[in-house]
Write a protein that holds these residues in place. Structure first.
Motif, short mmCIF file in Angstrom:
data_model
loop_
_atom_site.label_atom_id
_atom_site.label_comp_id
_atom_site.label_asym_id
_atom_site.label_seq_id
_atom_site.Cartn_x
_atom_site.Cartn_y
_atom_site.Cartn_z
N VAL A 185 0.86 -1.19 0.00
CA VAL A 185 0.00 0.00 0.00
C VAL A 185 0.89 1.24 0.00
CG1 VAL A 185 -1.69 1.32 1.32
CG2 VAL A 185 -1.89 -1.16 1.18
N ASN A 186 0.57 2.18 -0.90
CA ASN A 186 1.29 3.45 -0.92
C ASN A 186 0.29 4.59 -0.73
OD1 ASN A 186 0.01 3.77 -3.39
ND2 ASN A 186 1.82 3.15 -4.58
N GLU A 187 0.78 5.82 -0.72
CA GLU A 187 -0.10 6.97 -0.47
C GLU A 187 -1.18 7.09 -1.54
OE1 GLU A 187 2.28 10.46 0.24
OE2 GLU A 187 3.04 9.66 2.14
N ALA A 188 -0.85 6.77 -2.78
CA ALA A 188 -1.83 6.87 -3.87
C ALA A 188 -2.96 5.85 -3.68
CB ALA A 188 -1.15 6.66 -5.22
N SER A 189 -2.62 4.62 -3.33
CA SER A 189 -3.68 3.61 -3.16
C SER A 189 -4.51 3.89 -1.90
CB SER A 189 -3.08 2.20 -3.11
OG SER A 189 -2.14 2.08 -2.06
N LEU A 190 -3.88 4.41 -0.84
CA LEU A 190 -4.63 4.78 0.36
C LEU A 190 -5.57 5.96 0.06
CD1 LEU A 190 -4.96 4.01 3.33
CD2 LEU A 190 -3.21 5.68 3.89
N PHE A 242 1.05 1.60 8.99
CA PHE A 242 -0.04 2.52 9.30
C PHE A 242 0.15 3.81 8.53
CE2 PHE A 242 3.22 3.51 12.40
CZ PHE A 242 3.22 4.90 12.44
N GLY A 243 -0.92 4.61 8.50
CA GLY A 243 -0.86 5.89 7.80
C GLY A 243 -1.91 6.83 8.36
N PHE A 244 -1.94 8.03 7.81
CA PHE A 244 -2.90 9.04 8.24
C PHE A 244 -3.60 9.61 7.02
CE2 PHE A 244 0.49 8.92 11.37
CZ PHE A 244 -0.23 8.82 12.54
N VAL A 245 -4.90 9.81 7.14
CA VAL A 245 -5.70 10.42 6.09
C VAL A 245 -6.39 11.62 6.71
CG1 VAL A 245 -7.60 10.14 4.46
CG2 VAL A 245 -6.06 8.21 4.94
N GLU A 246 -6.16 12.80 6.15
CA GLU A 246 -6.79 14.02 6.68
C GLU A 246 -7.83 14.52 5.68
OE1 GLU A 246 -5.75 18.43 8.48
OE2 GLU A 246 -4.15 17.22 7.62
N TYR A 247 -9.05 14.67 6.16
CA TYR A 247 -10.16 15.15 5.33
C TYR A 247 -10.36 16.64 5.53
CZ TYR A 247 -11.72 10.47 4.09
OH TYR A 247 -11.80 9.21 3.57
N GLU A 248 -11.03 17.26 4.57
CA GLU A 248 -11.39 18.68 4.68
C GLU A 248 -12.49 18.89 5.71
OE1 GLU A 248 -10.12 21.38 3.17
OE2 GLU A 248 -8.69 20.29 1.91
#
Length: 161
Positions: free
Chosen positions: A29-34, A61-67
């Motif tokens: 998994v990379n940033e684009a697929s996440l 693990f990773g982080f996803v920030e929404y508007e």
């Protein structure tokens, strides 16, 4: 009053209710697929997958920030315990970042983040000290003329007797 600096306090991003922790990521998994996996739930501000410096791969693990925080809530509802690349994801609100310092050995803010508040408190303390000095001086000045007036009256009474 001095101008203050706004300091963001929160999770990995600027708002803890819009930033999600995504755990259980598969190695490929990379940033684009996440980003693609979480895009259906709303406008994404940022995707970040921290890397292990020793191996150069991500740490799972990773982080996803929404508007919007509603989009983040929808992503949690739909993606927690969902599968991505054959692995079950853990999706929750991100915890605040912690750096050394602060009361218990950890702080959520850099050392200089509360400088404005400290300066305001110091200014207020100095103003209070100046006010108290002025009050004491005024009380002393009011007491001196009365005492001096009494002394001159007593001197005048003694001189006339």
């Amino acid at each position: 009053m001095a101008a203050t600096t706004l300091v963001a306090v929160g999770g990995k991003g600027t708002n803890p209710k819009t930033t999600l922790y995504v755990g259980g990521l598969e190695e490929t998994v990379n940033e684009a697929s996440l980003h693609a996996a979480f895009l259906p739930f709303g406008e994404i501000k940022e995707v970040n997958i921290p890397l292990d410096h020793a191996t150069g791969t991500h740490r799972g693990f990773g982080f996803v920030e929404y508007e919007e925080n509603e989009d983040a809530a929808a992503a949690i509802d739909n993606m927690h315990n969902a599968e991505l690349f054959g692995r079950v994801l853990k999706v929750n609100y991100a915890q605040p970042m912690k750096i050394k310092g602060g009361d218990k050995g950890w702080s959520h803010l850099p050392v200089w983040a509360d400088t404005d508040r400290y300066i305001e408190e110091l200014d207020a303390e100095n103003e209070l000290d100046e006010y108290e000095k002025a009050q004491r001086k005024q009380q002393a000045n009011e007491g001196v003329p009365a005492a001096a007036g009494e002394a001159t009256e007593q001197s005048a009474i003694k001189a006339t007797s």
